[in-house]
Write a protein that holds these residues in place. Structure first.
Motif, PDB file in Angstrom:
ATOM      1  N   ASN A  10      34.543  44.081  54.993  1.00 34.85           N
ATOM      2  CA  ASN A  10      35.615  43.510  54.413  1.00 34.85           C
ATOM      3  C   ASN A  10      35.066  42.051  54.778  1.00 34.85           C
ATOM      4  N   TYR A  11      35.133  41.153  53.576  1.00 36.00           N
ATOM      5  CA  TYR A  11      34.925  39.715  53.989  1.00 36.00           C
ATOM      6  C   TYR A  11      36.087  38.965  53.847  1.00 36.00           C
ATOM      7  N   ASP A  12      36.254  38.087  54.891  1.00 34.97           N
ATOM      8  CA  ASP A  12      37.460  37.259  55.097  1.00 34.97           C
ATOM      9  C   ASP A  12      37.042  35.966  54.778  1.00 34.97           C
ATOM     10  N   ARG A  13      37.050  35.428  53.421  1.00 34.77           N
ATOM     11  CA  ARG A  13      36.743  34.183  53.053  1.00 34.77           C
ATOM     12  C   ARG A  13      37.252  32.939  53.685  1.00 34.77           C
ATOM     13  N   TYR A  18      33.185  38.839  58.744  1.00 30.56           N
ATOM     14  CA  TYR A  18      33.151  40.196  58.327  1.00 30.56           C
ATOM     15  C   TYR A  18      33.874  41.021  59.287  1.00 30.56           C
ATOM     16  N   TYR A  19      34.748  42.107  58.745  1.00 32.52           N
ATOM     17  CA  TYR A  19      35.460  43.023  59.387  1.00 32.52           C
ATOM     18  C   TYR A  19      34.763  44.470  58.958  1.00 32.52           C
ATOM     19  N   TYR A  20      34.469  45.360  59.860  1.00 33.76           N
ATOM     20  CA  TYR A  20      33.918  46.650  59.725  1.00 33.76           C
ATOM     21  C   TYR A  20      35.050  47.790  59.887  1.00 33.76           C
ATOM     22  N   THR A  21      34.960  48.871  59.023  1.00 33.96           N
ATOM     23  CA  THR A  21      35.583  50.133  59.273  1.00 33.96           C
ATOM     24  C   THR A  21      34.645  51.180  59.141  1.00 33.96           C
ATOM     25  N   PHE A  77      45.274  51.015  54.887  1.00 33.91           N
ATOM     26  CA  PHE A  77      44.813  50.485  53.773  1.00 33.91           C
ATOM     27  C   PHE A  77      45.909  49.193  53.478  1.00 33.91           C
ATOM     28  N   LEU A  78      45.202  48.086  52.684  1.00 29.30           N
ATOM     29  CA  LEU A  78      46.179  47.182  52.088  1.00 29.30           C
ATOM     30  C   LEU A  78      45.408  46.913  50.857  1.00 29.30           C
ATOM     31  N   ASN A  79      46.333  46.360  49.716  1.00 26.71           N
ATOM     32  CA  ASN A  79      45.381  45.763  48.661  1.00 26.71           C
ATOM     33  C   ASN A  79      44.845  44.496  48.927  1.00 26.71           C
ATOM     34  N   PRO A  80      43.794  44.130  48.548  1.00 30.30           N
ATOM     35  CA  PRO A  80      43.354  42.884  48.612  1.00 30.30           C
ATOM     36  C   PRO A  80      44.058  41.521  48.761  1.00 30.30           C
ATOM     37  N   LYS A  81      44.875  41.225  48.134  1.00 28.65           N
ATOM     38  CA  LYS A  81      45.845  40.072  48.348  1.00 28.65           C
ATOM     39  C   LYS A  81      46.664  40.190  49.467  1.00 28.65           C
ATOM     40  N   GLU A  82      47.352  41.462  49.754  1.00 26.72           N
ATOM     41  CA  GLU A  82      47.989  41.567  51.092  1.00 26.72           C
ATOM     42  C   GLU A  82      46.871  41.379  52.155  1.00 26.72           C
ATOM     43  N   TRP A  83      46.008  41.916  52.067  1.00 30.71           N
ATOM     44  CA  TRP A  83      45.000  41.984  53.029  1.00 30.71           C
ATOM     45  C   TRP A  83      44.480  40.525  53.434  1.00 30.71           C
ATOM     46  N   ASN A  84      44.204  39.627  52.419  1.00 31.29           N
ATOM     47  CA  ASN A  84      43.864  38.344  52.603  1.00 31.29           C
ATOM     48  C   ASN A  84      45.027  37.511  53.097  1.00 31.29           C
ATOM     49  N   LYS A  85      46.189  37.670  53.104  1.00 30.98           N
ATOM     50  CA  LYS A  85      47.213  36.906  53.543  1.00 30.98           C
ATOM     51  C   LYS A  85      47.528  37.222  55.143  1.00 30.98           C
ATOM     52  N   LEU A  86      46.803  38.202  55.740  1.00 28.83           N
ATOM     53  CA  LEU A  86      46.891  38.379  57.209  1.00 28.83           C
ATOM     54  C   LEU A  86      46.348  37.552  57.944  1.00 28.83           C
ATOM     55  N   ASN A  92      43.702  46.486  59.536  1.00 31.64           N
ATOM     56  CA  ASN A  92      43.679  46.908  58.063  1.00 31.64           C
ATOM     57  C   ASN A  92      42.266  46.955  57.432  1.00 31.64           C
ATOM     58  N   PHE A  93      42.168  47.392  56.064  1.00 24.61           N
ATOM     59  CA  PHE A  93      40.958  47.344  55.496  1.00 24.61           C
ATOM     60  C   PHE A  93      41.518  47.388  54.063  1.00 24.61           C
ATOM     61  N   THR A  94      40.496  47.131  53.305  1.00 25.04           N
ATOM     62  CA  THR A  94      40.988  46.776  51.790  1.00 25.04           C
ATOM     63  C   THR A  94      39.360  47.184  50.917  1.00 25.04           C
ATOM     64  N   PHE A  95      39.627  47.216  49.861  1.00 17.75           N
ATOM     65  CA  PHE A  95      38.381  47.241  49.132  1.00 17.75           C
ATOM     66  C   PHE A  95      38.393  45.887  47.917  1.00 17.75           C
ATOM     67  N   GLN A  96      37.596  44.784  48.338  1.00 15.58           N
ATOM     68  CA  GLN A  96      37.421  43.569  47.367  1.00 15.58           C
ATOM     69  C   GLN A  96      36.286  43.688  46.518  1.00 15.58           C
ATOM     70  N   THR A  97      36.454  43.759  45.425  1.00 14.70           N
ATOM     71  CA  THR A  97      35.089  43.967  44.335  1.00 14.70           C
ATOM     72  C   THR A  97      34.120  42.543  44.286  1.00 14.70           C
ATOM     73  N   ASP A  98      34.759  41.626  44.784  1.00 13.64           N
ATOM     74  CA  ASP A  98      33.720  40.275  44.645  1.00 13.64           C
ATOM     75  C   ASP A  98      33.086  40.003  46.153  1.00 13.64           C
TER      76      ASP A  98
END
Length: 144
Positions: A10-13, A18-21, A77-86, A92-98
């Motif tokens: 997961n990429y934290d812009r 990056y965070y891995y799971t 699991f969190l949705n991408p917008k929730e994950w990015n707010k943390l 946590n992990f998510t699936f971001q398509t970008d």
């Protein structure tokens, strides 16, 4: 079935990090091109198209009290917008398509997608994911 191991990145812009799971007991169905260059074309499902490496990743999860967790994985699991707010994303992990990707192996050597793709096979950028919350509780994650 469900005997593969993958590592999700997961990429934290905001932190450029990056965070891995690591997920065990997942199903990976791969379609790989026969010639490792971008000029190879072929017939797939009776359609003439460019041959890409593709994968379908299936991850079973449990849904309890509004939280989606994969057995054997401590993170939720969190949705991408929730994950990015943390601020702290380590639990946590998510699936971001970008920006997110996965490799079919247990790999904690964090690199960006391009570097990892140059070093190893079976690396897939996430294109799409479907959440089957009410149908056998699983995700289908598509990568190329």
């Amino acid at each position: 079935m469900f005997n593969n191991t993958i590592t999700l990145y997961n990429y934290d812009r905001y932190k450029d990090d990056y965070y891995y799971t690591v997920f065990n007991n997942v199903e990976v169905q791969e379609q790989q091109r026969s010639v490792p260059d971008d000029t190879h074309y072929g017939i797939y499902n009776n359609v003439y198209e460019r041959a890409y490496d593709r994968a379908l990743l299936i991850i079973k999860y449990q849904f309890s009290n509004g939280v989606k967790k994969v057995p054997g994985v401590e993170k939720a699991f969190l949705n991408p917008k929730e994950w990015n707010k943390l601020e702290d994303k380590t639990n946590n992990f998510t699936f971001q398509t970008d920006s997110d990707f996965f490799i079919v192996e247990d790999n904690k050597d964090i690199k960006n997608f391009e570097e990892l793709k140059d070093l190893k096979d079976r690396v897939y950028k996430i294109d799409l994911y479907d959440d089957y919350e009410y149908d056998l509780t699983h995700w289908e994650v598509y990568g190329s």
